[in-house]
Design a protein around this motif. Structure first.
Motif, PDB file in Angstrom:
ATOM      1  N   ALA A  57       0.830  -1.203   0.000  1.00  0.00           N
ATOM      2  CA  ALA A  57       0.000   0.000   0.000  1.00  0.00           C
ATOM      3  C   ALA A  57       0.864   1.252   0.000  1.00  0.00           C
ATOM      4  CB  ALA A  57      -0.936  -0.010   1.205  1.00  0.00           C
ATOM      5  N   VAL A  58       1.992   1.184   0.701  1.00  0.00           N
ATOM      6  CA  VAL A  58       2.915   2.320   0.709  1.00  0.00           C
ATOM      7  C   VAL A  58       3.568   2.474  -0.664  1.00  0.00           C
ATOM      8  CG1 VAL A  58       5.037   3.237   1.730  1.00  0.00           C
ATOM      9  CG2 VAL A  58       3.329   2.140   3.187  1.00  0.00           C
ATOM     10  N   LYS A  59       3.965   1.344  -1.282  1.00  0.00           N
ATOM     11  CA  LYS A  59       4.587   1.404  -2.613  1.00  0.00           C
ATOM     12  C   LYS A  59       3.623   1.916  -3.672  1.00  0.00           C
ATOM     13  CE  LYS A  59       8.014  -2.170  -1.809  1.00  0.00           C
ATOM     14  NZ  LYS A  59       8.434  -3.537  -2.083  1.00  0.00           N
ATOM     15  N   MET A  60       2.344   1.559  -3.535  1.00  0.00           N
ATOM     16  CA  MET A  60       1.335   2.015  -4.492  1.00  0.00           C
ATOM     17  C   MET A  60       0.873   3.447  -4.177  1.00  0.00           C
ATOM     18  SD  MET A  60       0.866  -0.398  -6.685  1.00  0.00           S
ATOM     19  CE  MET A  60      -0.660   0.068  -7.448  1.00  0.00           C
ATOM     20  N   TYR A  62      -0.876   4.451  -1.643  1.00  0.00           N
ATOM     21  CA  TYR A  62      -2.196   4.509  -1.042  1.00  0.00           C
ATOM     22  C   TYR A  62      -2.118   5.051   0.371  1.00  0.00           C
ATOM     23  CZ  TYR A  62      -3.829   1.589  -4.894  1.00  0.00           C
ATOM     24  OH  TYR A  62      -4.157   1.097  -6.131  1.00  0.00           O
ATOM     25  N   GLY A  63      -0.913   5.151   0.910  1.00  0.00           N
ATOM     26  CA  GLY A  63      -0.741   5.661   2.253  1.00  0.00           C
ATOM     27  C   GLY A  63       0.715   5.966   2.529  1.00  0.00           C
ATOM     28  N   ARG A  64       0.945   6.634   3.660  1.00  0.00           N
ATOM     29  CA  ARG A  64       2.325   6.968   4.065  1.00  0.00           C
ATOM     30  C   ARG A  64       2.502   6.631   5.521  1.00  0.00           C
ATOM     31  NH1 ARG A  64       3.428  13.065   2.501  1.00  0.00           N
ATOM     32  NH2 ARG A  64       3.928  12.905   4.689  1.00  0.00           N
ATOM     33  N   ARG A  65       3.707   6.125   5.825  1.00  0.00           N
ATOM     34  CA  ARG A  65       4.088   5.892   7.214  1.00  0.00           C
ATOM     35  C   ARG A  65       4.904   7.096   7.667  1.00  0.00           C
ATOM     36  NH1 ARG A  65       5.945  -0.180   8.538  1.00  0.00           N
ATOM     37  NH2 ARG A  65       3.894  -1.114   8.383  1.00  0.00           N
ATOM     38  N   VAL A  66       4.512   7.680   8.782  1.00  0.00           N
ATOM     39  CA  VAL A  66       5.192   8.870   9.282  1.00  0.00           C
ATOM     40  C   VAL A  66       5.658   8.597  10.703  1.00  0.00           C
ATOM     41  CG1 VAL A  66       4.940  11.319   9.816  1.00  0.00           C
ATOM     42  CG2 VAL A  66       3.712  10.336   7.876  1.00  0.00           C
ATOM     43  N   THR A  67       6.928   8.872  10.976  1.00  0.00           N
ATOM     44  CA  THR A  67       7.461   8.761  12.326  1.00  0.00           C
ATOM     45  C   THR A  67       7.472  10.156  12.924  1.00  0.00           C
ATOM     46  OG1 THR A  67       8.828   6.918  11.634  1.00  0.00           O
ATOM     47  CG2 THR A  67       9.383   7.959  13.710  1.00  0.00           C
ATOM     48  N   GLY A  69       7.998  10.860  16.202  1.00  0.00           N
ATOM     49  CA  GLY A  69       8.873  10.975  17.357  1.00  0.00           C
ATOM     50  C   GLY A  69       9.229   9.587  17.831  1.00  0.00           C
ATOM     51  N   LYS A  70       9.890   9.517  18.971  1.00  0.00           N
ATOM     52  CA  LYS A  70      10.322   8.227  19.482  1.00  0.00           C
ATOM     53  C   LYS A  70       9.104   7.388  19.889  1.00  0.00           C
ATOM     54  CE  LYS A  70      13.297   5.968  22.765  1.00  0.00           C
ATOM     55  NZ  LYS A  70      14.149   6.112  23.934  1.00  0.00           N
ATOM     56  N   GLY A  71       8.907   6.291  19.157  1.00  0.00           N
ATOM     57  CA  GLY A  71       7.826   5.378  19.473  1.00  0.00           C
ATOM     58  C   GLY A  71       6.442   5.869  19.097  1.00  0.00           C
ATOM     59  N   TYR A  72       6.350   6.931  18.325  1.00  0.00           N
ATOM     60  CA  TYR A  72       5.050   7.470  17.959  1.00  0.00           C
ATOM     61  C   TYR A  72       4.962   7.509  16.441  1.00  0.00           C
ATOM     62  CZ  TYR A  72       0.959  10.471  18.097  1.00  0.00           C
ATOM     63  OH  TYR A  72      -0.302  10.982  17.945  1.00  0.00           O
ATOM     64  N   ASP A  73       4.382   6.478  15.867  1.00  0.00           N
ATOM     65  CA  ASP A  73       4.287   6.376  14.414  1.00  0.00           C
ATOM     66  C   ASP A  73       2.846   6.587  13.973  1.00  0.00           C
ATOM     67  OD1 ASP A  73       6.974   5.727  14.376  1.00  0.00           O
ATOM     68  OD2 ASP A  73       6.575   3.572  14.471  1.00  0.00           O
ATOM     69  N   LEU A  74       2.695   7.211  12.821  1.00  0.00           N
ATOM     70  CA  LEU A  74       1.378   7.448  12.246  1.00  0.00           C
ATOM     71  C   LEU A  74       1.318   6.826  10.861  1.00  0.00           C
ATOM     72  CD1 LEU A  74       0.986  11.256  13.000  1.00  0.00           C
ATOM     73  CD2 LEU A  74      -0.151   9.388  14.174  1.00  0.00           C
ATOM     74  N   ASP A  75       0.138   6.426  10.457  1.00  0.00           N
ATOM     75  CA  ASP A  75      -0.095   5.965   9.097  1.00  0.00           C
ATOM     76  C   ASP A  75      -1.199   6.828   8.502  1.00  0.00           C
ATOM     77  OD1 ASP A  75       1.761   3.959   9.364  1.00  0.00           O
ATOM     78  OD2 ASP A  75       0.299   2.424   9.862  1.00  0.00           O
ATOM     79  N   TRP A  76      -0.925   7.401   7.343  1.00  0.00           N
ATOM     80  CA  TRP A  76      -1.914   8.229   6.657  1.00  0.00           C
ATOM     81  C   TRP A  76      -2.380   7.512   5.413  1.00  0.00           C
ATOM     82  CZ3 TRP A  76       1.238  13.399   6.568  1.00  0.00           C
ATOM     83  CH2 TRP A  76       1.253  13.947   7.846  1.00  0.00           C
TER      84      TRP A  76
END
Length: 145
Positions: A57-60, A62-67, A69-76
């Motif tokens: 999904a990230v390669k296509m 369809y979304g992005r993984r965002v870091t 901060g330390k240990g706090y990851d988001l997916d859009w």
């Protein structure tokens, strides 16, 4: 995730379940070594799992993984991803015709005999591709031979 859930007209848990079913999200397990209460010099694993965007999904895009901060990851989920989800849900929601069943041997043989009652057993075998035994059995059941 909340915006996507609102757009889809469902709650966040249901939206996550839909994204898991589509393969956009998958579960990731994180292992952290924490010190034991009884002996602080020793560590034991502490497991936690959460849903993250799949690599495809990230390669296509369809979304992005965002870091953040330390240990706090988001997916859009991007607008392209939202369009893909809407398209897939529309495909799933459209009623499909049930697959057409192949006619049974007795029906095929009956139709052939209705069209031409002078057909011999050998002719039916050649026309249908059924085995001699199948044709003979069905003719016997129909009371034709």
């Amino acid at each position: 995730m909340g915006q996507l859930a609102k757009q889809l007209g469902m709650g966040p848990r249901k939206a996550r379940a839909v994204l898991v079913d589509l393969g956009i999200l998958h579960g990731e397990t994180e292992v952290k070594m924490v010190s034991m209460v009884s002996d602080p010099r020793q560590a034991k694993p502490e497991y936690s799992s959460r849903l993250r965007l799949s690599e495809w999904a990230v390669k296509m895009r369809y979304g992005r993984r965002v870091t953040a901060g330390k240990g706090y990851d988001l997916d859009w989920v991007t607008p392209t991803g939202r369009a893909y989800v809407n398209e897939m849900l529309a495909m799933i929601a459209t009623p499909r015709e049930p697959p057409k069943k192949e006619p049974k041997a007795v029906e095929v043989i009956g139709q052939l005999l209705a069209d031409d009652p002078t057909l011999r057993q050998v002719d039916i075998v050649r026309l249908t591709g059924f085995s001699k035994m199948t044709v003979h059995r069905n003719l016997r059941l129909m009371g034709k031979r």
